[in-house]
Design a protein around this motif. Sequence first.
Motif, short mmCIF file in Angstrom:
data_model
loop_
_atom_site.label_atom_id
_atom_site.label_comp_id
_atom_site.label_asym_id
_atom_site.label_seq_id
_atom_site.Cartn_x
_atom_site.Cartn_y
_atom_site.Cartn_z
N GLY A 19 26.12 33.18 37.00
CA GLY A 19 26.57 34.41 35.95
C GLY A 19 27.06 34.68 37.25
O GLY A 19 28.24 36.15 37.12
N VAL A 20 26.79 34.40 38.75
CA VAL A 20 28.00 35.03 39.97
C VAL A 20 29.08 34.75 39.78
O VAL A 20 29.87 35.12 40.39
CB VAL A 20 27.17 34.73 41.56
N ARG A 21 29.00 33.30 39.78
CA ARG A 21 30.61 32.75 38.78
C ARG A 21 31.77 33.89 37.94
O ARG A 21 32.29 34.00 38.16
CB ARG A 21 31.14 31.83 38.68
N VAL A 22 30.73 34.30 36.34
CA VAL A 22 31.30 34.96 35.90
C VAL A 22 31.71 36.57 36.57
O VAL A 22 32.71 37.34 36.18
CB VAL A 22 30.58 35.37 34.97
N ALA A 25 34.64 36.32 37.85
CA ALA A 25 36.10 36.26 37.61
C ALA A 25 36.54 37.94 37.07
O ALA A 25 37.57 37.47 36.58
CB ALA A 25 35.69 35.16 37.16
N LEU A 26 35.21 38.16 36.46
CA LEU A 26 35.25 39.57 35.62
C LEU A 26 35.84 40.71 36.80
O LEU A 26 37.15 41.59 36.39
CB LEU A 26 34.48 39.68 35.22
N LEU A 95 40.01 31.86 37.40
CA LEU A 95 39.73 30.58 37.20
C LEU A 95 39.30 29.92 38.57
O LEU A 95 38.58 29.11 38.21
CB LEU A 95 41.12 29.37 37.01
N ILE A 96 39.57 29.66 39.71
CA ILE A 96 38.90 29.52 41.17
C ILE A 96 37.62 30.21 41.23
O ILE A 96 36.42 30.00 41.51
CB ILE A 96 39.74 30.22 42.18
N ALA A 97 37.80 31.69 40.87
CA ALA A 97 36.58 32.97 40.42
C ALA A 97 35.16 31.99 40.03
O ALA A 97 33.57 31.54 40.44
CB ALA A 97 36.05 33.60 40.65
N ALA A 208 36.82 40.88 46.53
CA ALA A 208 36.11 41.67 45.51
C ALA A 208 35.23 40.04 45.28
O ALA A 208 34.77 40.24 45.32
CB ALA A 208 36.09 42.88 44.27
N ALA A 209 36.27 39.72 44.41
CA ALA A 209 35.66 38.47 44.02
C ALA A 209 35.11 37.27 44.73
O ALA A 209 34.01 36.58 45.00
CB ALA A 209 36.52 37.62 42.91
N ALA A 210 35.48 37.35 46.42
CA ALA A 210 35.56 36.83 47.52
C ALA A 210 33.74 36.86 47.79
O ALA A 210 33.03 36.28 48.32
CB ALA A 210 36.52 36.98 48.25
N VAL A 211 33.55 37.92 47.39
CA VAL A 211 32.43 39.13 48.15
C VAL A 211 31.30 38.50 47.38
O VAL A 211 30.40 38.17 47.16
CB VAL A 211 32.31 40.57 48.14
#
Length: 224
Positions: A19-22, A25-26, A95-97, A208-211
């Motif tokens: 869920g965190v990865r999704v 990515a979102l 894709l990375i996220a 934001a994805a990195a956070v």
Amino acid sequence: MADDASTSSRRRRSGAGFGVRVLAALSVLVSGVIAFVLASSALELVREELHHNCEMQPPGSEAAGTWICADEIGYLATAGILGTGWLAVVLVGSLIALLVRRDRQTRLALVVLAALSTAWILGLTWYGSSTQVQDQYAPLTGAEYWVGAIGPAAVVSAIGLAVGMLSLQPTGPRSWILGIGATVLLIVATVLQPGLSIILVPAAGLLAAAVVRGVGAAAPVSEW
């Protein structure tokens, strides 16, 4: 009973990790959609503010002191280059996220991609201003138009990316605060120059994805 509880716990950890990865990515995908909606501002920046593919008319001519620019077809190559850069950043970042499981490596890759994409758009516009502006009769050089139109946003975005790099060092809430601050600074840079939104907005999404992944690092590791 103990085995059932252990299995249930592992499933919860796996679901939370995915869920965190999704969500990360979102963050990138949503920022990409926003950038796409604002994409026309990039061509307005290139033509109306930076005067790429434009020529200042000489004194004594009927249109003296005005810019004569190429028609819309003359900017198709620019639009294609910007669109390709936008697509690459959004696709690779999402894709990375989503697919890279190690949070530390993911955060580093996302921040580096944000920095590279921002440097690319700044370098691309600078190059165009240095080579594609017929400024012989203009009051400013092409480079000076770039400084006036993009300089403040470039400074703020550079500060934001520096803060983003710093956010990789600590862990926990301190790291998250730095990451959020970096994201806000890139948003401010976009407000200062909306014409850069086609890349700066996705770059903010990457930060934001990195956070998000940093927050996820504090949760149990996913087994998926």
